[in-house]
Design a protein around this motif. Structure first.
Motif, mmCIF file in Angstrom:
data_model
loop_
_atom_site.group_PDB
_atom_site.id
_atom_site.type_symbol
_atom_site.label_atom_id
_atom_site.label_comp_id
_atom_site.label_asym_id
_atom_site.label_seq_id
_atom_site.Cartn_x
_atom_site.Cartn_y
_atom_site.Cartn_z
ATOM 1 N N ASN A 345 0.788 -1.232 0.000
ATOM 2 C CA ASN A 345 0.000 0.000 0.000
ATOM 3 C C ASN A 345 0.818 1.279 0.000
ATOM 4 N N ILE A 346 2.026 1.253 -0.575
ATOM 5 C CA ILE A 346 2.828 2.466 -0.728
ATOM 6 C C ILE A 346 3.411 2.509 -2.131
ATOM 7 N N ASP A 347 3.917 3.689 -2.513
ATOM 8 C CA ASP A 347 4.487 3.858 -3.850
ATOM 9 C C ASP A 347 6.010 3.940 -3.818
ATOM 10 N N ASP A 348 6.618 3.404 -2.776
ATOM 11 C CA ASP A 348 8.057 3.514 -2.540
ATOM 12 C C ASP A 348 8.741 2.188 -2.877
ATOM 13 N N TYR A 349 9.678 2.210 -3.816
ATOM 14 C CA TYR A 349 10.414 0.982 -4.134
ATOM 15 C C TYR A 349 11.910 1.119 -3.862
ATOM 16 N N ARG A 350 12.278 2.066 -2.988
ATOM 17 C CA ARG A 350 13.686 2.204 -2.612
ATOM 18 C C ARG A 350 14.184 0.916 -1.958
ATOM 19 N N GLU A 351 15.285 0.405 -2.443
ATOM 20 C CA GLU A 351 15.901 -0.815 -1.906
ATOM 21 C C GLU A 351 14.946 -1.999 -1.915
ATOM 22 N N SER A 352 13.947 -1.982 -2.774
ATOM 23 C CA SER A 352 12.981 -3.072 -2.797
ATOM 24 C C SER A 352 13.657 -4.393 -3.142
ATOM 25 N N PRO A 353 13.352 -5.464 -2.401
ATOM 26 C CA PRO A 353 13.930 -6.773 -2.730
ATOM 27 C C PRO A 353 13.418 -7.314 -4.056
ATOM 28 N N VAL A 354 12.349 -6.702 -4.581
ATOM 29 C CA VAL A 354 11.826 -7.146 -5.877
ATOM 30 C C VAL A 354 12.819 -6.843 -6.995
ATOM 31 N N LEU A 355 13.591 -5.782 -6.850
ATOM 32 C CA LEU A 355 14.561 -5.421 -7.900
ATOM 33 C C LEU A 355 15.635 -6.494 -8.094
ATOM 34 N N PRO A 356 16.283 -6.993 -7.022
ATOM 35 C CA PRO A 356 17.225 -8.096 -7.245
ATOM 36 C C PRO A 356 16.549 -9.379 -7.722
ATOM 37 N N ILE A 357 15.276 -9.581 -7.341
ATOM 38 C CA ILE A 357 14.552 -10.742 -7.876
ATOM 39 C C ILE A 357 14.405 -10.605 -9.394
ATOM 40 N N LEU A 358 14.027 -9.413 -9.851
ATOM 41 C CA LEU A 358 13.893 -9.176 -11.296
ATOM 42 C C LEU A 358 15.234 -9.330 -12.007
ATOM 43 N N GLU A 359 16.280 -8.892 -11.343
ATOM 44 C CA GLU A 359 17.617 -9.032 -11.932
ATOM 45 C C GLU A 359 17.977 -10.502 -12.115
ATOM 46 N N ARG A 360 17.687 -11.324 -11.122
ATOM 47 C CA ARG A 360 17.994 -12.747 -11.213
ATOM 48 C C ARG A 360 17.102 -13.445 -12.242
ATOM 49 N N LEU A 361 15.855 -13.035 -12.321
ATOM 50 C CA LEU A 361 14.968 -13.601 -13.340
ATOM 51 C C LEU A 361 15.448 -13.240 -14.738
ATOM 52 N N THR A 362 15.894 -11.998 -14.892
ATOM 53 C CA THR A 362 16.428 -11.555 -16.188
ATOM 54 C C THR A 362 17.651 -12.377 -16.571
ATOM 55 N N ASN A 363 18.558 -12.559 -15.617
ATOM 56 C CA ASN A 363 19.779 -13.316 -15.887
ATOM 57 C C ASN A 363 19.492 -14.782 -16.197
ATOM 58 N N SER A 364 18.331 -15.267 -15.714
ATOM 59 C CA SER A 364 17.950 -16.656 -15.965
ATOM 60 C C SER A 364 17.188 -16.824 -17.273
ATOM 61 N N GLY A 365 16.935 -15.740 -17.963
ATOM 62 C CA GLY A 365 16.245 -15.814 -19.248
ATOM 63 C C GLY A 365 14.736 -15.806 -19.148
ATOM 64 N N SER A 366 14.204 -15.448 -17.985
ATOM 65 C CA SER A 366 12.745 -15.393 -17.831
ATOM 66 C C SER A 366 12.177 -14.140 -18.501
ATOM 67 N N GLU A 367 10.935 -14.255 -18.909
ATOM 68 C CA GLU A 367 10.190 -13.092 -19.385
ATOM 69 C C GLU A 367 9.234 -12.679 -18.279
ATOM 70 N N TRP A 368 9.324 -11.431 -17.831
ATOM 71 C CA TRP A 368 8.501 -11.021 -16.709
ATOM 72 C C TRP A 368 7.789 -9.699 -16.975
ATOM 73 N N LYS A 369 6.665 -9.551 -16.303
ATOM 74 C CA LYS A 369 5.929 -8.301 -16.254
ATOM 75 C C LYS A 369 5.638 -8.009 -14.784
#
Length: 440
Positions: A345-369
């Motif tokens: 319920n906030i609009d703050d993504y500073r240091e969000s753990p989702v960013l490293p998750i997206l990075e790892r998914l990208t490096n694994s060849g996943s397609e994500w939205k």
């Protein structure tokens, strides 16, 4: 009456009668709500920021911080109680000023004090005798006395004789509906006793919460780190329990609920995809850095940090395991990620753990939205990524739905009605047991 007592009496009288002008340096998640509360309390407030877009937004009455009511900001600007500028020469017009600028870590997890230092130098070049300066930015013990005080004294004025200096840590919890800037208790520690008294008088004139006075800025600086280190370590314990429970086939959320039934000796903390926000994942590292000066190694704090930092890897590992059940690999799979904000319920993504998750998914060849109703777009690896809507089509075309932020306005019935597999890192459905639904 000596010189300091005269200055103290004059400023406290100004604060008590709301005739003081107060400055706030840094108009971000901490500074803007503080500036608004001070203006709402009846003070004339000047906000300072080096980012011209923030200055323009404030002066246009346009809000950009979730914890500020747009109508409050607009009203205060129109009434002339609040204005913003990037011109630090206006510091000479304020009677008290709070420093609320970022204190990030560098790549070696050492404090980057450049924002605090530059703010102190701008104040030092412009402030007048009898001014109160309060640092609110979270930092390591000793910052106020060892860094800020010498810079301010470059003006030729002496702390404790010509001006007042204190530390009072911010305690902003974005999205918290019960406690906010106005009603959260404040801790204040000044260089001298009179510095503490003046700073406490300012906060008592603004806030509804209690003001707790301590003996020095170092005590106030350390207590803020204790607050956030306490949470960091306990979340790390919950995360490690989640990893172990997963290996043992036990629902960690049920375990925590059972433990929380004890009316004493236990406080529930919950696992997740990792820690986010500016404070909890960062502040303990200030302490580990400062501890080295005393030849002390903060083993527990650093271990907790390592556990929490490893959670994005664990989440991606779980993604791979669930995809493997379907006979699919991460490479080429479509993953719909629900939430990039670091908490609900906030609009703050500073240091969000989702960013490293997206990075790892990208490096694994996943397609994500990514779906996030609070964040229309976000920066990722140098690019701006637009979020998408939560639609049946986006759900059905995904090989895996990954719930990383449990926003209240997600349509959880729609999510659950999908035929896609779900990995929930937030226990969004409580004790649900269902085919294709998994938790960390």
């Amino acid at each position: 009456m000596n010189k300091l007592e005269g200055l103290e009496e004059l400023l406290i009288n100004k604060l008590n009668t709301k005739n003081a002008t107060i400055g706030v340096v840094g108009l971000g998640y901490v500074g803007l709500p503080l500036a608004v509360e001070k203006a709402k309390a009846g003070f004339n407030v000047i906000g300072f920021d080096v980012q011209e877009e923030k200055v323009k937004s404030v002066n246009d009455g346009i809000n950009y911080i979730g914890d500020v009511l747009p109508a409050d900001l607009e009203s205060l600007v129109l009434s002339g109680k609040l204005k913003a500028t990037s011109d630090y020469s206006f510091i000479k017009e304020v009677d008290a000023v709070a420093i609320c600028v970022p204190t990030p870590l560098d790549i070696y997890k050492q404090p980057n004090m450049s924002y605090v230092e530059s703010s102190a130098r701008a104040i030092s070049a412009n402030f007048t005798k009898g001014t109160l300066i309060v640092l609110e930015s979270t930092t390591y013990p000793g910052t106020t006395a060892e860094l800020i005080k010498p810079i301010l004294e470059e003006s030729g004025m002496v702390c404790g004789e010509d001006f007042f200096l204190a530390y009072s840590p911010e305690r902003v919890d974005p999205g918290n509906k019960e406690f906010n800037t106005k009603n959260t208790p404040k801790v204040v520690g000044g260089i001298t006793r009179n510095c503490t008294e003046v700073a406490a008088a300012m906060y008592r004139a603004v806030l509804d919460g209690d003001v707790h006075e301590v003996s020095s800025p170092a005590v106030a600086e350390m207590e803020k780190l204790l607050e956030n280190t306490f949470r960091n370590i306990n979340v790390a314990l919950a995360n490690e329990m989640a990893i172990l429970c997963n290996k043992m086939g036990i629902d960690v959320w049920e375990v925590i609920d059972a433990a929380a039934s004890k009316p004493y000796g236990f406080m529930p903390f919950y696992p997740g995809p990792g820690l986010g926000g500016h404070c909890i994942p960062i502040d303990p590292w200030y302490l580990t850095w400062k501890a080295r000066e005393y030849n002390y190694h903060t083993k527990l704090i650093e271990t907790a940090g390592e556990i929490n930092d490893s959670m994005p890897d664990f989440v991606v590992q779980r993604c791979a395991e669930i995809l493997n059940i379907q006979g699919k690999a991460l490479n080429g799979s479509k993953i719909l990620v629900l939430g990039v904000a670091y908490k609900k319920n906030i609009d703050d993504y500073r240091e969000s753990p989702v960013l490293p998750i997206l990075e790892r998914l990208t490096n694994s060849g996943s397609e994500w939205k990514v779906v996030d109703p609070y964040i229309p777009s976000f920066k990722f690896q140098g690019d701006v990524v637009d979020t998408v809507s939560l639609t049946k089509e986006n759900l059905e075309e995904s090989d895996l739905i990954l719930i990383t932020t449990n926003h209240s306005n997600f349509n959880y019935d729609l999510i659950l009605s999908s035929n896609s597999y779900i990995l929930d890192t937030r226990n969004s459905y409580q004790n649900l047991t269902k085919d294709k639904y998994y938790k960390i």
